[in-house]
Write a protein that holds these residues in place. Structure first.
Motif, PDB file in Angstrom:
ATOM      1  N   VAL A 123       0.841  -1.195   0.000  1.00 17.95           N
ATOM      2  CA  VAL A 123       0.000   0.000   0.000  1.00 17.95           C
ATOM      3  C   VAL A 123       0.880   1.250   0.000  1.00 17.95           C
ATOM      4  O   VAL A 123       0.640   2.199  -0.759  1.00 17.95           O
ATOM      5  CB  VAL A 123      -0.934  -0.012   1.237  1.00 17.95           C
ATOM      6  N   LEU A 124       1.906   1.244   0.833  1.00 16.35           N
ATOM      7  CA  LEU A 124       2.782   2.421   0.906  1.00 16.35           C
ATOM      8  C   LEU A 124       3.577   2.605  -0.386  1.00 16.35           C
ATOM      9  O   LEU A 124       3.847   3.734  -0.803  1.00 16.35           O
ATOM     10  CB  LEU A 124       3.722   2.323   2.109  1.00 16.35           C
ATOM     11  N   ARG A 125       3.920   1.496  -1.020  1.00 15.65           N
ATOM     12  CA  ARG A 125       4.616   1.629  -2.310  1.00 15.65           C
ATOM     13  C   ARG A 125       3.729   2.392  -3.291  1.00 15.65           C
ATOM     14  O   ARG A 125       4.182   3.260  -4.012  1.00 15.65           O
ATOM     15  CB  ARG A 125       4.956   0.243  -2.881  1.00 15.65           C
ATOM     16  N   GLY A 126       2.453   2.025  -3.307  1.00 18.67           N
ATOM     17  CA  GLY A 126       1.517   2.707  -4.197  1.00 18.67           C
ATOM     18  C   GLY A 126       1.353   4.169  -3.830  1.00 18.67           C
ATOM     19  O   GLY A 126       1.358   5.052  -4.691  1.00 18.67           O
ATOM     20  N   LEU A 127       1.206   4.421  -2.542  1.00 20.64           N
ATOM     21  CA  LEU A 127       0.978   5.803  -2.100  1.00 20.64           C
ATOM     22  C   LEU A 127       2.192   6.688  -2.352  1.00 20.64           C
ATOM     23  O   LEU A 127       2.060   7.872  -2.674  1.00 20.64           O
ATOM     24  CB  LEU A 127       0.636   5.828  -0.603  1.00 20.64           C
ATOM     25  N   THR A 128       3.399   6.112  -2.179  1.00 23.14           N
ATOM     26  CA  THR A 128       4.610   6.933  -2.283  1.00 23.14           C
ATOM     27  C   THR A 128       5.275   6.828  -3.654  1.00 23.14           C
ATOM     28  O   THR A 128       6.357   7.391  -3.849  1.00 23.14           O
ATOM     29  CB  THR A 128       5.649   6.497  -1.218  1.00 23.14           C
ATOM     30  N   ARG A 129       4.621   6.127  -4.582  1.00 20.91           N
ATOM     31  CA  ARG A 129       5.221   5.872  -5.909  1.00 20.91           C
ATOM     32  C   ARG A 129       6.582   5.204  -5.741  1.00 20.91           C
ATOM     33  O   ARG A 129       7.589   5.630  -6.277  1.00 20.91           O
ATOM     34  CB  ARG A 129       5.393   7.161  -6.727  1.00 20.91           C
ATOM     35  N   ASN A 130       6.568   4.164  -4.883  1.00 22.67           N
ATOM     36  CA  ASN A 130       7.738   3.311  -4.711  1.00 22.67           C
ATOM     37  C   ASN A 130       8.929   4.015  -4.065  1.00 22.67           C
ATOM     38  O   ASN A 130      10.090   3.687  -4.338  1.00 22.67           O
ATOM     39  CB  ASN A 130       8.155   2.712  -6.064  1.00 22.67           C
ATOM     40  N   LEU A 131       8.673   4.943  -3.224  1.00 20.30           N
ATOM     41  CA  LEU A 131       9.760   5.646  -2.526  1.00 20.30           C
ATOM     42  C   LEU A 131      10.437   4.694  -1.535  1.00 20.30           C
ATOM     43  O   LEU A 131       9.763   3.889  -0.885  1.00 20.30           O
ATOM     44  CB  LEU A 131       9.161   6.841  -1.759  1.00 20.30           C
ATOM     45  N   ASP A 132      11.738   4.786  -1.433  1.00 21.49           N
ATOM     46  CA  ASP A 132      12.460   4.052  -0.401  1.00 21.49           C
ATOM     47  C   ASP A 132      12.030   4.650   0.953  1.00 21.49           C
ATOM     48  O   ASP A 132      12.319   5.813   1.257  1.00 21.49           O
ATOM     49  CB  ASP A 132      13.972   4.228  -0.629  1.00 21.49           C
ATOM     50  N   LEU A 133      11.328   3.841   1.762  1.00 19.46           N
ATOM     51  CA  LEU A 133      10.712   4.395   2.979  1.00 19.46           C
ATOM     52  C   LEU A 133      11.742   4.796   4.037  1.00 19.46           C
ATOM     53  O   LEU A 133      11.425   5.535   4.966  1.00 19.46           O
ATOM     54  CB  LEU A 133       9.700   3.409   3.558  1.00 19.46           C
ATOM     55  N   SER A 134      12.968   4.310   3.884  1.00 20.18           N
ATOM     56  CA  SER A 134      13.993   4.740   4.847  1.00 20.18           C
ATOM     57  C   SER A 134      14.271   6.245   4.690  1.00 20.18           C
ATOM     58  O   SER A 134      14.808   6.882   5.598  1.00 20.18           O
ATOM     59  CB  SER A 134      15.280   3.923   4.680  1.00 20.18           C
ATOM     60  N   ILE A 135      13.898   6.797   3.554  1.00 17.63           N
ATOM     61  CA  ILE A 135      14.040   8.251   3.362  1.00 17.63           C
ATOM     62  C   ILE A 135      13.150   8.991   4.366  1.00 17.63           C
ATOM     63  O   ILE A 135      13.523  10.045   4.884  1.00 17.63           O
ATOM     64  CB  ILE A 135      13.686   8.636   1.903  1.00 17.63           C
ATOM     65  N   LEU A 136      11.981   8.401   4.671  1.00 19.58           N
ATOM     66  CA  LEU A 136      11.113   9.038   5.670  1.00 19.58           C
ATOM     67  C   LEU A 136      11.737   8.946   7.060  1.00 19.58           C
ATOM     68  O   LEU A 136      11.538   9.831   7.902  1.00 19.58           O
ATOM     69  CB  LEU A 136       9.725   8.393   5.681  1.00 19.58           C
TER      70      LEU A 136
END
Lengths: 478, 359
Positions: A123-136
């Motif tokens: 779900v988060l991949r879709g919401l963030t357009r596949n952003l590397d979540l460690s960036i958050l």
């Protein structure tokens, strides 16, 4: 009687003011729900920064793991409920009792929520357009070769929730994984699902203070939305109008979702009747993604008659019946008022309820102490007929003939549009239409949601913003 | 109910009947009554002085109509027997349109002096100064609270809040502006509290109390007693104020309005579960709880109904006025041997267009 407390940053609190939700069939009080006074909500908000900081201490990966564990608890565990406990079956029965939804629909919604929690990474991949979540986690990093930095726009997300269907709670769930504390105001008839989701997450190891749960009145709901940096509100036009121009608040009003048939496919309409019927009637027509209109350039009357005949088979059944396909109204006066409203619309020449003649019987049905509105297909001879673009909390749809050349403008606001056409021109016009929230090309049910494709706003963009960022290598150590 | 209390209830009822006869005699005597009631009697064709002998007989007047108090001529309400006294006009709370108005000479002083005797001296010390933060302007509260302070030997500081402006802001959806206005009021109050050490007592409304307590600990600023009213208070607000806002400050919730005067609260008891129970200033005013569908019929004790007010002073005679409130009927108690009201709140059947509790 069961008593649901307030959760003040995770801490149960039993209020001296209590509301009661009744059992839809017996009309007896089924649960007492503690009510939060506005001052209490305001007072708790004084701590919001500390709560947000606590959640920031978790990495995205950890939060996704917690969601996955919570998915299992939500589906299978016996969880705290006030001073008692609630098994999964208790949850199904309680939700059915106060909302009227049959058990099988509650279970389908339960599975939907479980799916979102279990698949939070996707779900988060879709919401963030596949952003590397460690960036958050770090606040900055590199994405597709570009330096990026994101910051959270708010210390909390306030959500004013509806009572129509539990599946709606899957929309706010990703906020937790996006490190945002939640302040929830449950619907008066559906306090169960958000409470259980919170307990699932706490059982999984989430910090309890990340969750505030305030059953409250209209003033309290307004206070939540004003105090939170970002909010979501669900409701009808009159409820949500006041927030429509507030960029902090994502408004989830009526869907007016539609199935649109192109010129090229209109003669093949019988092939798509099942998709149309399911779009209208699944989940008892209670979702904003249920279709309330079928728009076609020709064969409108024939389509309407076929839909009416198919849906006439849906008749009241017991809540526990696995075949139950329609939910009664928890408040029978709502059913009666809605029925009168529809009769009023049909009093104007040019529209006819075809379901009665197709074997449905009266639209308003009373059975075993419950009030139902049975599926209603209305044939309108003009898109401008007042019955043509209406949405109700049961399977209701108008079938309207309109030239595709007038589409999509003539459709009006449309949350989900299933366009059955291969006409490139129409497809391009639909793609360009700003008033369509979710677009399906092909015979896809309007209620078929893919969770990495958000509609009605992107929760990640609602909660986070990107800033310009530069750092010399020796300084970029965070 | 103990036999002793039953006897006190009977004694009170006899006193109430005597008071009714005295007040009716005054208002319907051509030399002392006001033009409105004298005209009423002339048209009614019966003499209230002869036919009203006890409280129940007041039903003969029918229901007092809200509209009679809106607009003029306001002098129709001035009793001839009091026409030589300076006359005040007080308007009702926060609603818009032509407000209801009541003339008064001394009633507000009498009501608040009576109320003063219910306040504990340690929480509202003699000689302590007061701060009034709330609706003043055309409302009775402004002079009444000031008189209360003076009656107890204090001086009253004032910060005004205009509830009609707040109602407008909310109707326009200007919540941010309403919040800023509230903060403007709160800031003024805090300035006074910090500047004047002898302010030990306060009157304020529930919402303003919450807002003040978000900023400061009032006890640390020297406040010992708070008299709170002006809008609806729920049991939960009562609990919240005592447990989380006041840090031990004495809390005196009240129910009052321009037409009735001031009802005092019964001391909280654990069995009341934070319910707010008020008793009217009998025999000067009587509160009853009636069946909304048949408002001549009282509901049983504990039953829910609409509030019906009867005001019986020489300045004002208002029989059988149906308030815009509902509540539960409360039995007489040792302190007040007459009917009370529990958990007063806006009358649900009047619909949701009434904006209340905004200040």
């Amino acid at each position: 009687m069961r008593h649901l407390p307030i959760l003040r940053q995770g801490r149960p609190y039993y209020s001296a003011d209590r509301a009661r939700a009744i059992h839809h069939r017996t009309k007896e009080p089924f649960v007492e729900i503690s009510q939060a006074n506005t001052g209490l909500i305001r007072r708790d908000f004084l701590q919001k920064e500390a709560v947000a900081n606590r959640l920031s201490g978790f990495s995205s990966e950890e939060l996704i793991r917690l969601c996955a564990a919570a998915a299992g608890h939500f589906a299978d565990a016996t969880l705290p409920l006030g001073e008692g406990e609630q098994s999964p079956q208790d949850y199904v029965e309680a939700t059915s009792a106060t909302t009227g939804l049959p058990y099988n629909m509650v279970r389908r919604n339960q599975a939907k929520i479980q799916g979102v929690l279990a698949n939070m990474a996707g779900v988060l991949r879709g919401l963030t357009r596949n952003l590397d979540l460690s960036i958050l986690d770090r606040g900055h990093g590199e994405a597709s070769g570009t330096v990026v930095s994101y910051f959270r726009r708010t210390d909390s997300l306030g959500v004013v929730l509806p009572s129509n269907s539990p599946g709606v709670h899957s929309l706010w769930a990703p906020a937790f994984a996006l490190k945002t504390p939640l302040v929830l105001k449950p619907g008066g008839q559906e306090p169960w699902t958000p409470y259980r989701m919170i307990q699932s997450l706490i059982r999984a190891g989430a910090p309890p203070e990340a969750f505030s749960y305030y059953p409250t009145d209209h003033a309290g709901a307004g206070e939540i939305l004003r105090r939170c940096g970002r909010g979501m509100v669900f409701g009808d036009v009159s409820t949500t109008r006041v927030w429509a121009r507030d960029p902090r608040i994502e408004v989830h009003g009526p869907g007016w979702s539609k199935v649109v048939i192109g010129d090229d496919m209109a003669d093949r309409w019988p092939e798509f009747i099942d998709v149309m019927a399911a779009s209208i009637a699944e989940n008892s027509g209670r979702s904003c993604v249920n279709a309330s209109g079928v728009w076609t350039p020709r064969h409108g009357r024939a389509i309407a008659e076929a839909l009416a005949a198919k849906l006439a088979a849906i008749q009241p059944r017991a809540a526990s019946d696995p075949e139950a396909a329609i939910a009664p109204f928890a408040d029978p006066t709502v059913a009666h008022r809605m029925n009168q409203m529809i009769d009023g619309l049909l009093a104007e020449p040019g529209a006819i309820d075809l379901s009665g003649a197709a074997g449905r019987g009266p639209r308003l049905a009373e059975q075993d102490g419950c009030s139902y509105l049975l599926p209603t297909i209305v044939w309108c001879d003009s898109p401008s007929h007042p019955a043509a673009n209406k949405e109700f909390l049961f399977p209701y749809a108008s079938v309207v003939e309109a030239p595709t050349s007038a589409m999509p403008g003539i459709l009006g606001p449309t949350l989900v549009c299933t366009a059955i056409t291969e006409d490139r021109g129409l497809q391009q016009r639909l793609l360009a239409a700003p008033h369509i929230g979710r677009l399906n090309f092909g015979p896809i049910k309007t209620i078929q949601i893919v969770w990495d494709q958000p509609h009605e706003g992107n929760l990640f963009e609602h909660l986070y913003a990107r800033r310009a960022f530069q750092a010399l290598p020796e300084f970029a150590t965070a | 109910m103990s036999s002793q209390l039953q006897q006190r209830v009977r004694t009170h009822k006899e006193a109430l009947d005597a008071h009714v006869r005295e007040i009716v005699a005054w208002h319907f005597d051509p030399s002392t009554g006001c033009p409105f009631w004298l005209d009423f009697a002339a048209r009614a064709g019966w003499d209230p002085r002869r036919e009203i002998t006890r409280y129940e007989d007041l039903d003969r007047f029918g229901f007092f109509e809200d509209e009679w108090l809106r607009g003029g001529p306001v002098r129709q309400w001035v009793p001839k027997g009091l026409a030589h006294l300076p006359t005040y006009i007080f308007e009702t709370g926060g609603s818009t349109g032509v407000p209801k108005a009541r003339i008064q000479m001394n009633d507000f002083r009498t009501d608040y002096e009576q109320f003063s005797h219910t306040l504990p001296a340690e929480a509202f010390p003699q000689g302590a100064d007061w701060l009034m933060v709330g609706p003043s302007g055309p409302r009775r509260l402004r002079l009444a609270v000031e008189h209360l302070a003076q009656y107890r030997g204090g001086i009253c500081f004032m910060v005004d809040l205009d509830p009609r402006w707040v109602v407008k802001l909310i109707k326009w959806g200007e919540f941010e502006m309403a919040e800023r206005y509230k903060q403007h009021v709160v800031d003024q109050a805090l300035t006074l509290l910090k500047a004047h050490d002898n302010i030990q007592c306060m009157f304020t409304t529930p919402k303003l109390l919450e807002a003040l307590c978000e900023k400061v600990n009032l006890r640390k600023l020297g406040i010992k007693g708070i008299f709170c009213g002006g809008t609806e208070m729920t049991p939960q607000f009562h609990r919240f104020a005592v447990e989380e806002l006041l840090d031990g400050i004495y809390f005196a919730p009240t129910y009052g309005n321009t037409l009735m005067g001031l009802a005092t609260h019964k001391a909280p008891a654990p069995e009341d579960d934070w319910a707010i129970i008020y008793y009217p200033p009998a025999p000067r005013a009587v509160l009853e709880v009636v069946d909304p569908a048949e408002p001549t019929r009282l509901v049983p004790y504990g039953g829910t109904g609409r509030v019906r007010l009867t005001t019986l002073t020489k300045e004002t005679f208002i029989p059988r006025f149906l308030e815009r409130d509902e509540c539960e009927r409360e039995a007489p108690c040792e302190q007040y041997p007459w009917d009370g009201v529990r958990n007063v709140r806006p009358f649900a059947k009047l619909g949701s267009n009434v904006v209340v509790g905004v200040y």
